[in-house]
Design a protein around this motif. Structure first.
Motif, PDB file in Angstrom:
ATOM      1  N   GLY B  15     -54.571 -27.963 -57.761  1.00  0.00           N
ATOM      2  CA  GLY B  15     -54.291 -28.048 -56.346  1.00  0.00           C
ATOM      3  C   GLY B  15     -54.118 -26.660 -55.776  1.00  0.00           C
ATOM      4  N   ARG B  16     -53.699 -26.712 -54.530  1.00  0.00           N
ATOM      5  CA  ARG B  16     -53.609 -25.436 -53.821  1.00  0.00           C
ATOM      6  C   ARG B  16     -52.443 -24.625 -54.350  1.00  0.00           C
ATOM      7  N   GLN B  17     -52.635 -23.342 -54.344  1.00  0.00           N
ATOM      8  CA  GLN B  17     -51.596 -22.443 -54.819  1.00  0.00           C
ATOM      9  C   GLN B  17     -50.453 -22.384 -53.825  1.00  0.00           C
ATOM     10  N   CYS B  18     -49.250 -22.301 -54.324  1.00  0.00           N
ATOM     11  CA  CYS B  18     -48.100 -22.214 -53.410  1.00  0.00           C
ATOM     12  C   CYS B  18     -47.880 -20.784 -53.033  1.00  0.00           C
ATOM     13  N   ASN B  19     -47.937 -20.540 -51.722  1.00  0.00           N
ATOM     14  CA  ASN B  19     -47.642 -19.189 -51.259  1.00  0.00           C
ATOM     15  C   ASN B  19     -46.299 -19.200 -50.589  1.00  0.00           C
ATOM     16  N   PHE B  20     -45.327 -18.589 -51.224  1.00  0.00           N
ATOM     17  CA  PHE B  20     -43.986 -18.553 -50.629  1.00  0.00           C
ATOM     18  C   PHE B  20     -43.859 -17.343 -49.762  1.00  0.00           C
ATOM     19  N   SER B  21     -43.122 -17.513 -48.707  1.00  0.00           N
ATOM     20  CA  SER B  21     -42.890 -16.370 -47.825  1.00  0.00           C
ATOM     21  C   SER B  21     -41.479 -16.429 -47.286  1.00  0.00           C
ATOM     22  N   ASP B  22     -40.957 -15.313 -46.901  1.00  0.00           N
ATOM     23  CA  ASP B  22     -39.588 -15.228 -46.369  1.00  0.00           C
ATOM     24  C   ASP B  22     -39.584 -15.441 -44.891  1.00  0.00           C
ATOM     25  N   ARG B  23     -38.546 -16.023 -44.446  1.00  0.00           N
ATOM     26  CA  ARG B  23     -38.439 -16.280 -43.000  1.00  0.00           C
ATOM     27  C   ARG B  23     -36.984 -16.099 -42.633  1.00  0.00           C
ATOM     28  N   SER B  24     -36.722 -15.706 -41.414  1.00  0.00           N
ATOM     29  CA  SER B  24     -35.302 -15.562 -41.017  1.00  0.00           C
ATOM     30  C   SER B  24     -34.698 -16.924 -40.764  1.00  0.00           C
ATOM     31  N   ALA B  25     -33.287 -16.899 -40.645  1.00  0.00           N
ATOM     32  CA  ALA B  25     -32.596 -18.195 -40.487  1.00  0.00           C
ATOM     33  C   ALA B  25     -32.885 -18.799 -39.141  1.00  0.00           C
ATOM     34  N   GLU B  26     -33.087 -20.126 -39.130  1.00  0.00           N
ATOM     35  CA  GLU B  26     -33.350 -20.838 -37.890  1.00  0.00           C
ATOM     36  C   GLU B  26     -32.284 -21.875 -37.704  1.00  0.00           C
ATOM     37  N   LEU B  27     -31.769 -21.976 -36.542  1.00  0.00           N
ATOM     38  CA  LEU B  27     -30.775 -23.022 -36.303  1.00  0.00           C
ATOM     39  C   LEU B  27     -31.506 -24.322 -36.010  1.00  0.00           C
ATOM     40  N   HIS B  28     -31.225 -25.334 -36.841  1.00  0.00           N
ATOM     41  CA  HIS B  28     -31.935 -26.590 -36.626  1.00  0.00           C
ATOM     42  C   HIS B  28     -31.134 -27.544 -35.773  1.00  0.00           C
ATOM     43  N   VAL B  29     -29.871 -27.728 -36.211  1.00  0.00           N
ATOM     44  CA  VAL B  29     -29.031 -28.690 -35.473  1.00  0.00           C
ATOM     45  C   VAL B  29     -27.684 -28.035 -35.188  1.00  0.00           C
ATOM     46  N   ASP B  30     -27.223 -28.216 -33.982  1.00  0.00           N
ATOM     47  CA  ASP B  30     -25.892 -27.710 -33.650  1.00  0.00           C
ATOM     48  C   ASP B  30     -25.128 -28.813 -32.953  1.00  0.00           C
ATOM     49  N   ILE B  31     -24.198 -29.396 -33.639  1.00  0.00           N
ATOM     50  CA  ILE B  31     -23.435 -30.500 -33.034  1.00  0.00           C
ATOM     51  C   ILE B  31     -22.105 -29.930 -32.583  1.00  0.00           C
ATOM     52  N   LEU B  32     -21.915 -29.913 -31.246  1.00  0.00           N
ATOM     53  CA  LEU B  32     -20.681 -29.359 -30.711  1.00  0.00           C
ATOM     54  C   LEU B  32     -19.616 -30.439 -30.683  1.00  0.00           C
ATOM     55  N   PRO B  33     -18.331 -30.034 -30.771  1.00  0.00           N
ATOM     56  CA  PRO B  33     -17.280 -31.073 -30.712  1.00  0.00           C
ATOM     57  C   PRO B  33     -17.298 -31.757 -29.357  1.00  0.00           C
ATOM     58  N   ASP B  34     -17.196 -33.087 -29.375  1.00  0.00           N
ATOM     59  CA  ASP B  34     -17.269 -33.896 -28.176  1.00  0.00           C
ATOM     60  C   ASP B  34     -15.907 -34.543 -27.954  1.00  0.00           C
ATOM     61  N   PRO B  35     -15.118 -34.079 -26.974  1.00  0.00           N
ATOM     62  CA  PRO B  35     -13.766 -34.622 -26.779  1.00  0.00           C
ATOM     63  C   PRO B  35     -13.781 -36.094 -26.431  1.00  0.00           C
ATOM     64  N   SER B  36     -14.854 -36.603 -25.813  1.00  0.00           N
ATOM     65  CA  SER B  36     -14.871 -38.019 -25.428  1.00  0.00           C
ATOM     66  C   SER B  36     -14.848 -38.924 -26.650  1.00  0.00           C
ATOM     67  N   LEU B  37     -15.300 -38.398 -27.710  1.00  0.00           N
ATOM     68  CA  LEU B  37     -15.265 -39.219 -28.935  1.00  0.00           C
ATOM     69  C   LEU B  37     -13.838 -39.478 -29.400  1.00  0.00           C
ATOM     70  N   ALA B  38     -12.930 -38.621 -28.910  1.00  0.00           N
ATOM     71  CA  ALA B  38     -11.529 -38.772 -29.358  1.00  0.00           C
ATOM     72  C   ALA B  38     -10.933 -40.090 -28.904  1.00  0.00           C
ATOM     73  N   VAL B  39     -11.554 -40.670 -27.881  1.00  0.00           N
ATOM     74  CA  VAL B  39     -11.060 -41.963 -27.373  1.00  0.00           C
ATOM     75  C   VAL B  39     -11.146 -43.043 -28.447  1.00  0.00           C
ATOM     76  N   ASN B  40     -12.091 -42.894 -29.301  1.00  0.00           N
ATOM     77  CA  ASN B  40     -12.237 -43.913 -30.356  1.00  0.00           C
ATOM     78  C   ASN B  40     -11.160 -43.812 -31.438  1.00  0.00           C
ATOM     79  N   PHE B  41     -10.376 -42.788 -31.298  1.00  0.00           N
ATOM     80  CA  PHE B  41      -9.364 -42.561 -32.344  1.00  0.00           C
ATOM     81  C   PHE B  41      -7.966 -42.613 -31.771  1.00  0.00           C
ATOM     82  N   ILE B  42      -6.986 -43.070 -32.554  1.00  0.00           N
ATOM     83  CA  ILE B  42      -5.574 -43.126 -32.130  1.00  0.00           C
ATOM     84  C   ILE B  42      -4.807 -42.114 -32.965  1.00  0.00           C
ATOM     85  N   GLU B  43      -3.955 -41.437 -32.228  1.00  0.00           N
ATOM     86  CA  GLU B  43      -3.121 -40.496 -32.979  1.00  0.00           C
ATOM     87  C   GLU B  43      -2.109 -41.268 -33.814  1.00  0.00           C
ATOM     88  N   ARG B  44      -2.037 -40.923 -35.042  1.00  0.00           N
ATOM     89  CA  ARG B  44      -1.082 -41.622 -35.910  1.00  0.00           C
ATOM     90  C   ARG B  44       0.211 -40.827 -35.944  1.00  0.00           C
TER      91      ARG B  44
END
Lengths: 96, 582
Positions: B15-44
């Protein structure tokens, strides 16, 4: 001199006496009625034991001192009369 | 060793030869904290958090170092030889030895050691010093304590006019109470003020009697029923018998009728062994022994007249002062009389004549105490006049053992219930004597002065530890005996048995000899009578007899006085023989 002879002879002729040894402080047997190797063995071992016994007695009470040592075994009894310079050892078969 | 597996694959199949190469870091997913989600939770709040506060432990394993042991031998070689002596050369060693043997120190040392040694050798030859010879010997606790008696309590007659404590009886259960009968036995000394009462004392309370018994006439003797501790029977001065129940009060429950009672004071009353536990018998100086059933006191169940001729003649009868009854021998009983005779009787005899079996004589006065030895019923103790005697039933002529004649009259005596060789006697001078005939026979082992007035009655408690004695002035003293006198010594029974047997045998031999002598006398006197029938009356008349006896008596007294003056203590009185090989 003659009294010594007489005493030792008298001791030897008592009923049951197997042997008599007179040893000096250095372990040299002066007078013995047993053969040399036995004598040497007895002299060396009993000397050490007597020293140990004496030190035990004096440890317990410093004013006390060993006067006589008797070891009775199945076959016979070894009696040791210690002194500063010499030691008299008699092996006897006690009548039972 | 490398494990290799080779497999082949064609290059064009890769099969085809694997050519590896270097690449800089890429941000794929960034999940920010969502305060509205806190409604689903009760402070104990609160939060339960377990915390443990313990030591932090950790587990370790250790393996100790192996202990290595080694066996070594010593090769003994003669050593210590001084430098100039060559041990292998015989000559030099012998010379050295001879030199040492000439040394003075050597000689004296060897002599001394030799002596010690000889002693031990001889010891060995004589006996095996290491053998266990005394295996079974227990350590004997030698009581070095001197025998003693201690006064615990004194009970005085609460009345003004003092009466004699004539009889004592211990309560049968546990002996916490003492019944004392008070009466005045002195002839015609009864005053009007004298109280008739007898008391039951609690031994813990000497100030006031626990209970009073009110008889019609003062009681001379009193006994608790051994089977029923509430019932007491008493014999009174006027001859009547009465019985009390302590639950019912101070008055007697029933009294015997005067016509059928004794004519003289009743000196002793004893309970009998019977199924109903209500039988007693009583003795009095009027010569009768009467049997009673306390349920029916109107009449005695049986009557015995102590006539020595066995004819039932009351005029001839002997006055009875003491009775003896042992529950282990219910058919026999003994009566001690005023005349000094002990009469042995059989209850089960068919005719009154057979009731009296035999008589023992030997005393000079009334027999105040009569008791069988609790361990050796064949031997009994009598206390009368100035002596106490021990008899064996088989020997009728005399007692087997007796004490010396005392200076004061003996008034009562009793065996110790725990020791077969110990007995107690009391005297008219107020002393209590404790005798132990295995220890000492000539004198009492212990003599205690209880009080200044005469002692009249004595009773030992069942445990042998305490005894009570009553005096003429109504004082009852409770004494405690030292433990040496009330604990059974080892071998005591065997020794006492041997002693009794020996004395009995001796008396038997004497009796046989007396009989022989009497036979000889009789045969001789018969012969001489035949010879001098011509001489007429060979017997002396009573007056001559009396004068002769008087003369003999005075001669003996004078001789005795002379002997005493010489300073010799030659006793003309019979002594108890000393036994040296106990």
């Amino acid at each position: 001199m003659a009294e010594v002879e007489e005493t030792l002879k008298r001791i030897q002729t008592h009923k049951g006496v197997i042997g008599t040894i007179v040893v000096n402080a250095e372990g040299i047997p002066i007078r013995t009625t047993l053969d040399n190797s036995t004598t040497v063995q007895y002299a060396g071992l009993l000397h050490q034991l007597t020293m140990k016994a004496r030190s035990t007695v004096r440890d317990i009470d410093p004013q006390n001192d060993l006067t006589f040592l008797r070891i009775r075994s199945k076959k016979h009894e070894i009696m040791v009369a210690p002194d500063k310079e010499y030691m008299l050892i008699v092996i006897q078969n006690p009548s039972e | 060793m490398e494990i290799v597996y080779v497999y082949t694959k064609k290059r064009n199949e890769f099969g085809r030869q694997c050519n590896f190469s270097d690449r800089s870091a890429e941000l794929h997913v960034d999940i920010l904290p969502d305060p509205s989600l806190a409604v689903n939770f009760i402070e104990r709040d609160p939060c339960d958090v377990p915390i443990q506060c313990t030591q932090e432990m950790s587990e370790h394993e250790v393996n100790t170092e192996r202990f290595e042991s080694d066996t070594r031998g010593i090769n003994h070689v003669e050593g210590g030889w001084p430098k100039d002596v060559n041990p292998h050369e015989m000559e030099q060693t012998i010379r050295f030895r001879k030199k040492v043997e000439k040394d003075e120190n050597y000689i004296s040392t060897v002599m001394q050691l030799g002596n010690n040694m000889e002693h031990c050798i001889k010891q060995n030859n004589a006996i095996d010093i290491y053998r266990e010879y005394f295996e079974e010997e227990e350590v004997v606790e030698e009581s070095e304590v001197q025998p003693s008696a201690k006064t615990i309590n004194v009970f005085r007659d609460p009345n003004e006019v003092k009466r004699t404590a004539s009889s004592l009886s211990w309560h049968p259960d546990g002996s916490r109470k003492l019944a004392v009968a008070y009466s005045s036995l002195e002839f015609q000394k009864v005053s009007k003020d004298m109280s008739l009462n007898s008391y039951i004392w609690d031994i813990e309370n000497p100030n006031k009697p626990e209970m009073t018994l009110k008889p019609v006439s003062p009681l001379v003797c009193l006994e608790y029923n051994p089977k029923d501790c509430h019932i007491l029977v008493g014999g009174s001065y006027n001859g009547q018998i009465a019985y009390w129940d302590t639950r019912k009060g101070s008055q007697p429950v029933e009294m015997s009728t005067i016509e059928h009672s004794h004519r003289d004071p009743v000196y002793r009353v004893i309970w009998l062994q019977s199924k109903t536990g209500t039988d007693t018998f009583s003795a009095s100086t009027d010569g009768q022994v009467l049997w009673w059933d306390i349920r029916k006191m109107s009449e005695p169940t049986e009557r015995l007249i102590l006539d020595p001729n066995k004819k039932g003649n009351l005029d001839n009868a002997l006055g009875a002062i003491s009775l003896e009854f042992e529950t282990t021998m219910p058919t026999k009983f003994m009566v001690g009389t005023e005349q000094g005779l002990v009469v042995s009787c059989n209850r089960k005899a068919k005719t009154p004549a057979e009731k009296i079996v035999c008589m023992y004589s030997g005393h000079h006065g009334p027999i105040y105490a009569l008791q069988r030895n609790p361990f050796f019923p064949k031997n009994f103790l009598t206390v009368a006049d100035w002596t106490a005697r021990i008899w064996s039933e088989d020997i009728k002529e005399s007692s087997i053992m007796w004490t010396k004649y005392h200076t004061a009259y003996l008034s009562d005596g009793s065996w110790s219930p725990v020791r077969p060789s110990v007995f107690f006697t009391i005297k008219m001078d107020g002393t209590l004597d404790v005798w132990d005939f295995l220890f000492k026979q000539n004198d009492p082992t212990l003599s205690v002065k209880v009080c200044d007035e005469a002692l009249n009655s004595l009773r030992v408690q069942d445990n042998g530890h305490f005894l009570a004695c009553g005096s003429q002035l109504g004082t009852v003293t409770l004494l405690e005996i030292s433990s040496g006198l009330c604990t059974l010594q080892k071998n005591e029974k065997a020794l006492a048995t041997a002693m009794f047997e020996r004395e009995t045998k001796r008396e038997k031999i004497l009796e046989a000899r007396h009989r022989e002598m009497r036979l000889k006398e009789r045969s001789r006197s018969e012969q001489s009578k035949e010879e001098d029938t011509k001489e007429g009356d060979g017997e002396e008349s009573p007056e001559e007899l009396i004068t002769r006896i008087e003369k003999d008596f005075y001669e003996i007294v004078e001789a005795e006085l002379k002997k005493r003056d010489k300073g010799e203590e030659k006793k003309a009185i019979i002594e108890l023989p000393l036994e040296s090989d106990i």
